[in-house]
Design a protein around this motif. Sequence first.
Motif, PDB file in Angstrom:
ATOM      1  N   LEU A 126       6.068  20.356  -2.895  1.00 45.73           N
ATOM      2  CA  LEU A 126       7.424  19.977  -2.484  1.00 45.73           C
ATOM      3  C   LEU A 126       8.230  21.196  -2.042  1.00 45.73           C
ATOM      4  N   GLY A 127       8.098  22.290  -2.776  1.00 50.51           N
ATOM      5  CA  GLY A 127       8.808  23.521  -2.411  1.00 50.51           C
ATOM      6  C   GLY A 127       8.363  24.067  -1.067  1.00 50.51           C
ATOM      7  N   MET A 128       7.065  24.071  -0.837  1.00 53.72           N
ATOM      8  CA  MET A 128       6.545  24.559   0.451  1.00 53.72           C
ATOM      9  C   MET A 128       6.988  23.653   1.592  1.00 53.72           C
ATOM     10  N   TYR A 162      19.194  18.385  11.680  1.00 50.59           N
ATOM     11  CA  TYR A 162      18.641  17.341  10.821  1.00 50.59           C
ATOM     12  C   TYR A 162      17.508  17.873   9.938  1.00 50.59           C
ATOM     13  N   LEU A 163      16.698  18.772  10.481  1.00 45.30           N
ATOM     14  CA  LEU A 163      15.616  19.356   9.669  1.00 45.30           C
ATOM     15  C   LEU A 163      16.177  20.209   8.533  1.00 45.30           C
ATOM     16  N   ILE A 164      17.279  20.891   8.780  1.00 42.91           N
ATOM     17  CA  ILE A 164      17.925  21.661   7.713  1.00 42.91           C
ATOM     18  C   ILE A 164      18.405  20.720   6.613  1.00 42.91           C
ATOM     19  N   ILE A 165      19.006  19.607   6.986  1.00 39.57           N
ATOM     20  CA  ILE A 165      19.470  18.631   5.993  1.00 39.57           C
ATOM     21  C   ILE A 165      18.286  18.078   5.199  1.00 39.57           C
ATOM     22  N   ILE A 166      17.231  17.671   5.901  1.00 38.80           N
ATOM     23  CA  ILE A 166      16.047  17.130   5.220  1.00 38.80           C
ATOM     24  C   ILE A 166      15.426  18.179   4.301  1.00 38.80           C
ATOM     25  N   GLY A 167      15.291  19.406   4.804  1.00 35.68           N
ATOM     26  CA  GLY A 167      14.729  20.493   3.993  1.00 35.68           C
ATOM     27  C   GLY A 167      15.573  20.778   2.762  1.00 35.68           C
ATOM     28  N   PHE A 168      16.898  20.766   2.928  1.00 36.62           N
ATOM     29  CA  PHE A 168      17.793  21.002   1.800  1.00 36.62           C
ATOM     30  C   PHE A 168      17.672  19.884   0.766  1.00 36.62           C
ATOM     31  N   LEU A 169      17.619  18.632   1.236  1.00 36.02           N
ATOM     32  CA  LEU A 169      17.473  17.500   0.306  1.00 36.02           C
ATOM     33  C   LEU A 169      16.136  17.562  -0.439  1.00 36.02           C
ATOM     34  N   LEU A 170      15.068  17.950   0.274  1.00 38.53           N
ATOM     35  CA  LEU A 170      13.767  18.127  -0.399  1.00 38.53           C
ATOM     36  C   LEU A 170      13.825  19.263  -1.422  1.00 38.53           C
ATOM     37  N   PHE A 171      14.558  20.326  -1.093  1.00 39.56           N
ATOM     38  CA  PHE A 171      14.714  21.439  -2.033  1.00 39.56           C
ATOM     39  C   PHE A 171      15.461  20.967  -3.280  1.00 39.56           C
ATOM     40  N   VAL A 172      16.528  20.209  -3.096  1.00 40.24           N
ATOM     41  CA  VAL A 172      17.286  19.677  -4.238  1.00 40.24           C
ATOM     42  C   VAL A 172      16.389  18.775  -5.085  1.00 40.24           C
ATOM     43  N   THR A 174      13.139  18.934  -5.348  1.00 42.48           N
ATOM     44  CA  THR A 174      12.202  19.827  -6.034  1.00 42.48           C
ATOM     45  C   THR A 174      12.870  20.480  -7.235  1.00 42.48           C
ATOM     46  N   PHE A 175      14.068  20.990  -7.023  1.00 43.53           N
ATOM     47  CA  PHE A 175      14.834  21.671  -8.070  1.00 43.53           C
ATOM     48  C   PHE A 175      15.107  20.731  -9.242  1.00 43.53           C
ATOM     49  N   VAL A 176      15.603  19.535  -8.947  1.00 43.92           N
ATOM     50  CA  VAL A 176      15.929  18.556  -9.985  1.00 43.92           C
ATOM     51  C   VAL A 176      14.663  18.122 -10.722  1.00 43.92           C
ATOM     52  N   THR A 177      13.597  17.846  -9.972  1.00 47.44           N
ATOM     53  CA  THR A 177      12.335  17.425 -10.584  1.00 47.44           C
ATOM     54  C   THR A 177      11.797  18.504 -11.516  1.00 47.44           C
ATOM     55  N   PHE A 178      11.857  19.748 -11.071  1.00 50.11           N
ATOM     56  CA  PHE A 178      11.351  20.863 -11.886  1.00 50.11           C
ATOM     57  C   PHE A 178      12.122  20.984 -13.190  1.00 50.11           C
ATOM     58  N   PHE A 179      13.452  21.026 -13.114  1.00 49.36           N
ATOM     59  CA  PHE A 179      14.244  21.234 -14.312  1.00 49.36           C
ATOM     60  C   PHE A 179      14.270  19.998 -15.214  1.00 49.36           C
ATOM     61  N   LYS A 180      14.142  18.827 -14.624  1.00 48.59           N
ATOM     62  CA  LYS A 180      14.047  17.605 -15.443  1.00 48.59           C
ATOM     63  C   LYS A 180      12.764  17.627 -16.262  1.00 48.59           C
ATOM     64  N   ALA A 181      11.663  17.981 -15.618  1.00 43.96           N
ATOM     65  CA  ALA A 181      10.380  18.058 -16.314  1.00 43.96           C
ATOM     66  C   ALA A 181      10.365  19.176 -17.344  1.00 43.96           C
TER      67      ALA A 181
END
Length: 187
Positions: A126-128, A162-172, A174-181
């Motif tokens: 997800l990060g990549m 639009y790719l920046i928005i999509i990439g940022f949302l994927l980063f968020v 990833t971030f949320v999933t990582f810290f939740k886990a």
Amino acid sequence: MFKRKKDIILVLIILLIFILLSYPFNEWLSATMPRHQIIQLPAMFILGLVLGVNFSRLNIKETSLKIAALIFIMSSFVFWMLPHSIDYAVINPTFNRVMHLNMFIDGILLMPVLRNILFEIKILFLGMLSAMMLATGITLRAFDILLCSSFNIDQQKETGFYLIIIGFLLFVLTFVTFFKAAGEKNK
């Protein structure tokens, strides 16, 4: 292979949408870069994901095969983001259909890989993916030279946005999933 009527109906609906996006709507979707890269490309991937999610029998057991599948999926994304690949997919209908099929297969492949793979590999993938989307979006926005000759600068910059928005949302995500886990492991 199909045990229920629901499975057959789902496959038929997905195939119908795939055919509609690949044939009757292809010219309209390929007319602008945002439609081609932000609607058509992800739509094919999402159709494959939906099919993969609904068929839990699809499973890849070997970790090495899962990593190889993730490398294939990521390589596909990288390839279809290259300006030459984008141009050729717009110009050549057969190459465009190869792109559609490739993205569809990638979507199907991703689900059996993500079902039982190590959490760290999921986060890395997800990060990549988010980093690639952000980098591509920033590149499309930053350059004032035409990278894809099939489109114009305004379409290139809009796609980058639009790719920046999509990439940022994927980063968020990833971030949320990582810290939740991580929080769940500490309990």
